[in-house]
Structure formats: C-alpha cells, structure tokens
Design a protein around this motif. Structure first.
Motif, PDB file in Angstrom:
ATOM      1  N   GLN A  46       0.839  -1.212   0.000  1.00 25.63           N
ATOM      2  CA  GLN A  46       0.000   0.000   0.000  1.00 25.63           C
ATOM      3  C   GLN A  46       0.863   1.247   0.000  1.00 25.63           C
ATOM      4  O   GLN A  46       0.626   2.188  -0.747  1.00 25.63           O
ATOM      5  N   TYR A  50       0.940   4.244  -3.008  1.00 26.56           N
ATOM      6  CA  TYR A  50       0.017   5.314  -2.668  1.00 26.56           C
ATOM      7  C   TYR A  50       0.230   6.515  -3.596  1.00 26.56           C
ATOM      8  O   TYR A  50       1.360   6.870  -3.871  1.00 26.56           O
ATOM      9  N   PRO A  51      -0.787   7.195  -4.070  1.00 25.59           N
ATOM     10  CA  PRO A  51      -2.221   6.999  -3.802  1.00 25.59           C
ATOM     11  C   PRO A  51      -2.900   6.015  -4.764  1.00 25.59           C
ATOM     12  O   PRO A  51      -4.121   5.929  -4.769  1.00 25.59           O
TER      13      PRO A  51
ATOM     14  N   ASN B 274       4.153   7.370   1.651  1.00 17.72           N
ATOM     15  CA  ASN B 274       2.799   6.887   1.898  1.00 17.72           C
ATOM     16  C   ASN B 274       1.840   8.067   1.693  1.00 17.72           C
ATOM     17  O   ASN B 274       1.969   8.799   0.718  1.00 17.72           O
ATOM     18  N   ASP B 275       0.916   8.321   2.637  1.00 17.37           N
ATOM     19  CA  ASP B 275      -0.066   9.372   2.420  1.00 17.37           C
ATOM     20  C   ASP B 275       0.334  10.709   3.052  1.00 17.37           C
ATOM     21  O   ASP B 275      -0.470  11.618   3.129  1.00 17.37           O
TER      22      ASP B 275
END
Lengths: 299, 415
Positions: A46, A50-51, B274-275
C-alpha cells in the motif's frame, strides 16, 4: 506538512523491492496466507504505490485446514482495502488426483500445497510471486535471494543463484520461468511484530492468547481439531495459548501465553527462547527438511 | 531500528563461522532450540566444545563438506541496533561471492589466523574491500589462544597488515585491529582476561559505536525513477508521482532539478511517503515526488539537482568483477543495468586484468573468466547518467546481464 522524513531502513528497502516488482514484471501476484508476514507485505505494498491501488492481486493457496479465524480475517481485509483475491484449493488438487492426502500421526497438507501453487502460477501465467519468507526463519532460507528464479517446474537451484549486488535486482527471465520475490527477506520475527505494533495493523485473533482445546505431543501443544490426527490416549485439555505462525492446523503448534495485546506479544517475543520455526512441526521432520521442500518448489 | 550490514572474509579454517556463532551466542541471539541443535550436533561429531560453526553453515552440501560456499545472511540484534552479517566464503575461487557480500555491506571483518599471519588470501580479502570502497574494515586476529595470547605475535601481524594498507589508494578508509579468540570468546563481545595488554574495544563494542550515517563518503543527490504512479481516481485525477529511492544527498521541496535524459528543468513540488507529505527526504528513503511542470518522466530517467549534473556519456571504462561461467569476450554484448536503467553495452576492449592481491596487472588478455577482475571499456547504445564509483557508490556501479541466459554475469565500477 511535516519536516524531514525519518526512515526505517527495512521498510524503505521493502518498498523499493515492491516497486521493482511492479516495474519489471507483467503479472505479479502477492501470496497471501493471512499470517502476520503477509499482512505486513500488504501494508508495505500500500505504501509503495500510494495513492494508487496495489497493482496486483493477492492469492491464497487454501489447504482447507486453515484456522477459521484466519480465513475470516483474510476476507475482511480484502474487502476493506478493495483488493482482488484469488483462492485456489488443495482439496481440488486432491479431488483431481494430482496429489494424495497423507495419513497417520504426522499427516499434513503443508507439502501438498506446492502442487496447487504451481498449477495456479501456470493457470494465471504469473511471472512474479511475492512472498513473506524471511532469511532469519531457517538456515536454507538464509541463502535465498530477494529475486529468486524458479524454473518451469517451480524448482530452486540453490547452487546456481544470481548474485545480487548493491540495490540492483535482475528480474529478467525466460518464458515459463518465474521469480519468487521476498521483500522482507532481511526482517526478523521481532522486526515484523514491532512493525505491526507501530503501524497498528490488525491481525487474526489466534495470534493472541485465548482458551483452546489442545493436546500434548512430543513436547509441543497441538490444537484439537478434526484436521489434526490424534491418538486415543492423547488427552485433550483446555489451556491459554497463542500461535506464533498461522500455518495449517496440522503443522502449527501453539505456545503457552497470556499475551492478549500486540504490546504483550512483542514483549513476549523479545524474551522468548524458542525460535519461531521451533513450533513448526514440518521442519522437525529432518534437519534438511526446508531445503528439500524448497528445491521442490515450496515457498 | 538502525541496521548495520557486515561482510566477513576469511580463509578456510580461519574460524569465521565460529566467530559469527560466538557473536550470536554471547549476545544471547541463539534460541534454546538452535542451541540444542548445536549441542546435539557437536556431541555427534565428538567435540568437547560447542561447534558454533553449525549455527551458520546452511545447505546440506556445505554441511557435508564443512565449508560455506555461498553468501548466507545471519541476523542478530542488541539494544543499540540490528545487525545483518553477509557470511561470504574466503577461498580463491569465490571472489564472486565476496564481491557480492561486500556490495551490500557497510563494514567488513577480515579474519586472520594468528598462527598463519597475513597470507596471500588476506591480500585478496583486503583488495576486494578496497575495490568496493568499504570505509570501515576490522582486522580480527583470531585464534589468539593458540599463540598463547602473545602480544608480540599480534604486533607482528598488525605490522604486516599495515604494509598491505600502504599499497591501497583509499585514504579515507578506517582500519581497526582486534586480537580475538572466537572459540574461547576473548574480545568478541566480552573483554579478554587473557590479553590485558590490549587496550582497544572488543569487536561488538566497536560495531555498536560505529556511525552508520556517515559510513560512506557521500555523493551528490541522485533520484533514479523506478516507477510512475498514476492512480487515475477522481481524487487524484492528474496525479503523476515519480517513485524511487534517494541516493547521495537530501532532496527538498522547491529544489531546482533537471530530469535526465530530456534535460528538462523543473522544481520539486511535493515529497510523499505513503499518504504524508514532507519538506525533505534523506538518502535511502523510498519516496515518491511530484514536479512543478508537466514533464514526461519514465522508469530509468534520473532526477538530479540543477547544479549537480552527473556525467552523461555513451562510453566509459570500468573495473569489472566477472561472475559467470560463460567468459566475457571483446565485442560481445550485454544488457547493462545501471540502478534501474537498462541499456545495451558492447565490450570495446579488455584493457588489462588486475591481480586481486595488489601485485599489478596483466596485459594482452583475450577473455575474462569467473572471478577475474579487469579494466574493461564499454560502448552503449544510449547514454547513461553516472558518477565515478569512487565518488558515488550507487551511481557508479552497474551489473551486466547475459542476454541469452539472463544471468547476472558481472558487476562494474566506473572509473
């Protein structure tokens, strides 16, 4: 916006490997067992993309002897993250006469799943299979590469492995070959648990202490279940236990434990004096057990 | 947790596996079941001591021969950091494995048998650590128990090794000497009572204090693009993230950068892990970035700072360590993988073979066989963006892939 990114060397290495897989292969798949290592892999994947969504499916080779808690967890995770899941069953391989069910005291479907896996790789034409094996688990795994090439028969030639230099991963293969990829090769059991704690990842309930009907054999704690062969003289009792791995019920022993939270589990592992595979009956069959199974295509 | 990767080199019987076993044992990294297996095996062989080498020797064939033949990875950790040891064999024919192990390591341990002293093998081990630009090298003089823990013997060996160091052109290298007995446990984890004359740190003390941040000479910031992230979702409709690992220096939002090979100038707009978005990321971070301008970037391209351009060339000379059973021949073609970028390379000349023991070169060479090291000139079908290996450990190295077998046939260090 936060200032400077602080990195975890192992996490960054794993993300790098995931991106190499997505870039170098046409049909990768992530082998998902529902265990802590494959849950960690999903989290890392993940982060790597991302995204965007994880650009490959998950596949579970179901022996039919899994802990029900694991299957329940698997389906929940896949639904929550909107992932694609492929399931192939060892029972089908048995029904088709491709493999024969073992019988007796130490019977297990653990070895049989290799056939089901190789058939599935051929069916979907997967060229890269991502797995959660770690080099610290077992001596033969210590020599495994991050990109490990398998021939048409899924076999591992440990004498003739490609050298892996610096960060460079060579994923070039011939038609029919595939590559097993191990993004968390360099993690230890404790690294995985610490990561699960830090990331607050959900894991199947059998990893935590719970009351279970068990019986003792060879000094190991077995789950009393229809899938596990048991002598009449082997007495069933109820005990507080947890599992350190979630293999098949027929080859995964429990440990005595009162660790009910991740933090307690991490503390327990830190102090523990039995290595993880010490509770895997399939390795005890012989010292060279894992190496032999790997040569035959076992993950 | 910090991770330190260690390469080990020693000749057969120098006690390398025993040293590693001792490290594991004294740091309480061996679990009960592993210890039990070692005790059982030692007894079966009739030893009156614990044969720690059994803790590391992996494959069946190796156990039968009693020697390690490939790179094995061993893990242990202390409260300070995690350690990964690449256990590489020391005999002549396995240069390939030693180069491989050293390429991913930050520190090297060279083992010397105190009875035998500095031998030809030691020259090779040191040569390879030099070639790979390993900055911190530990010379462990082992089996001190067999020379009565003699300070004089230790000093002799140290002086011999220092002579070897004079031949090296790598001035920033740090060399540390430690007298040990792996079998008895002297100066591995615990200080030796038998060698009160040694005032230095034990092996583990040294490893624990090693500065892992500045362990390499830093190069300039290089960002090879591994993968382009295009989510094509509603929320991220026009998002184009360039995923990759940062090498050399830091990358910051607002940095003026150039995309190679197009040489388009732009600025770093966002840095994602990541985010979350960050202002800055250091080397070894696996991040993704977005750029101010809508430029066309694909895998294999490299993003660098505008004032720090690398060399952009189609021909160069490199020191090559050959690793394949099929020899390297002048005129032959290989896939050259430089980081994540692939091009086709033709061998334009084998300039000379280099003796891996500092004894000079050999001219008029017609081919390279496995374990040979040589100066080789290449021509490429298109330019790559590189630095000299001595200035940039990652951006100055490449692998050669055999186009028929797909094997990784060799590694090169650009001059």
């Amino acid at each position: 916006m936060t200032e400077k990114l602080l990195i975890n060397a192992l996490e960054n290495e794993a993300i790098y490997i995931f991106r190499e897989v997505a870039a170098q292969f046409e049909k990768p798949v992530l082998l998902f067992s529902g265990g802590k290592d494959s849950i960690t892999l999903v989290r890392l994947a993940q982060k790597a993309f991302y995204p965007a969504k994880i650009p490959f499916p998950l596949m579970h080779i179901d022996t039919g002897h899994n802990f029900p808690e694991t299957i329940e967890f698997r389906d929940k995770l896949v639904a929550e993250l909107g992932l694609e899941l492929i399931v192939r069953n060892v029972q089908d391989s048995i029904d088709q006469g491709k493999v024969k069910e073992e019988s007796g005291r130490y019977s297990s479907r653990n070895v049989l799943q290799t056939t089901t896996l190789l058939d599935a790789i051929e069916e979907f034409k997967f060229d890269a299979c991502i797995g959660g094996a770690r080099r610290d688990e077992e001596k033969a795994r210590a020599k495994e590469r991050i990109f490990s090439v398998r021939d048409d028969f899924g076999q591992w030639d440990e004498k003739n492995q490609r050298p892996e230099l610096f960060d460079m991963l060579n994923g070039q293969i011939q038609l029919g070959q595939n590559v097993r990829v191990f993004p968390i090769s360099n993690w230890t059991e404790l690294d995985v648990w610490t990561y699960i704690e830090n990331e607050d990842l959900e894991i199947p309930s059998i990893y935590f202490a719970h009351k279970r009907d068990i019986f003792m054999r060879d000094g190991l704690i077995w789950s009393a279940s229809e899938h596990v062969f048991k002598d009449d003289e082997e007495e069933v009792e109820e005990r507080m236990v947890r599992f350190r791995t979630v293999g098949d019920m027929s080859c995964t022993a429990a440990v005595d434990s009162y660790a009910a939270t991740i933090r307690e589990v991490v503390a327990e592992i830190r102090d523990s004096s039995i290595s993880e595979r010490g509770a895997r009956i399939d390795d005890k069959r012989s010292e060279a057990a894992m190496e032999k199974r790997k040569q035959q295509g076992y993950f | 947790m910090e991770v330190l990767k260690i390469a080990t080199a020693g000749s057969v019987d120098d006690g390398k596996s025993t040293l590693i076993g001792r490290l594991l044992y004294d740091t309480k990294s061996l679990t009960d079941d592993k210890l039990e297996a070692i005790e059982h095996s030692s007894k079966k062989k009739g030893y009156d001591y614990l044969d720690f080498s059994l803790a590391t020797d992996g494959l069946v064939a190796e156990r039968e021969q009693g020697i390690t033949i490939d790179v094995a990875h061993i893990y242990f950790s202390t409260k300070t950091r995690s350690y990964i040891i690449a256990d590489t064999p020391g005999h002549v024919e396995y240069t390939r494995n030693m180069v491989t192990g050293a390429s991913t390591s930050q520190v090297a341990i060279i083992l010397i048998d105190a009875r035998r002293g500095v031998i030809e093998q030691t020259y090779r081990h040191f040569f390879i650590n030099n070639l790979l630009r390993i900055k911190s090298v530990i010379v462990a003089v082992n089996k001190m128990d067999l020379v009565n823990f003699s300070e004089e013997r230790y000093n002799e060996i140290k002086a011999d090794f220092e002579k070897l160091v004079e031949k090296s052109d790598y001035e920033d290298q740090n060399i540390t000497y430690i007298p040990v007995s792996a079998l008895k446990g002297d100066n591995v984890v615990d200080k030796s009572d038998a060698m009160p004359w040694f005032g230095g740190q034990t092996l583990l003390e040294y490893l624990e204090k090693l500065d892992t941040v500045n362990i390499y000479n830093r190069g300039k910031m290089r960002f090879p693009v591994q993968y382009v992230i295009r989510p094509k979702t509603e929320e991220f409709h026009d998002f184009r993230g360039y995923a990759g690992k940062v090498y050399g220096g830091d990358i910051n939002v607002g940095d003026e950068v150039v995309v190679l090979p197009s040489e388009t100038r732009t600025k770093v707009k966002e840095i994602y892990f990541n985010d979350k978005k960050y202002q800055s990321a250091a080397r070894r971070s696996s991040i993704s970035i977005t750029l101010e301008n809508n430029v066309n970037v694909s895998r294999g391209d490299m993003i660098v700072k505008a004032k720090e351009l690398p060399r952009i060339e189609k021909a160069f000379t490199a020191t090559v360590s050959w690793m394949d059973g099929r020899p390297l021949l002048p005129g032959s073609k290989y896939t050259l993988q430089h980081g994540v970028n692939k091009v086709i390379a033709k061998v334009s000349a084998i300039n000379h073979k280099i003796h891996p023991d500092f004894s000079g070169v050999e001219n008029d060479v017609s081919s390279l066989n496995m374990n040979d090291i040589a100066s080789v000139s290449f021509q490429l079908n298109k330019p790559i963006f590189f630095d000299a290996f001595k200035e940039h450990r990652t951006n100055g190295s490449f692998i050669l892939i055999d186009q028929q077998t797909n094997n990784t046939a060799g590694v090169g260090f650009i001059e």
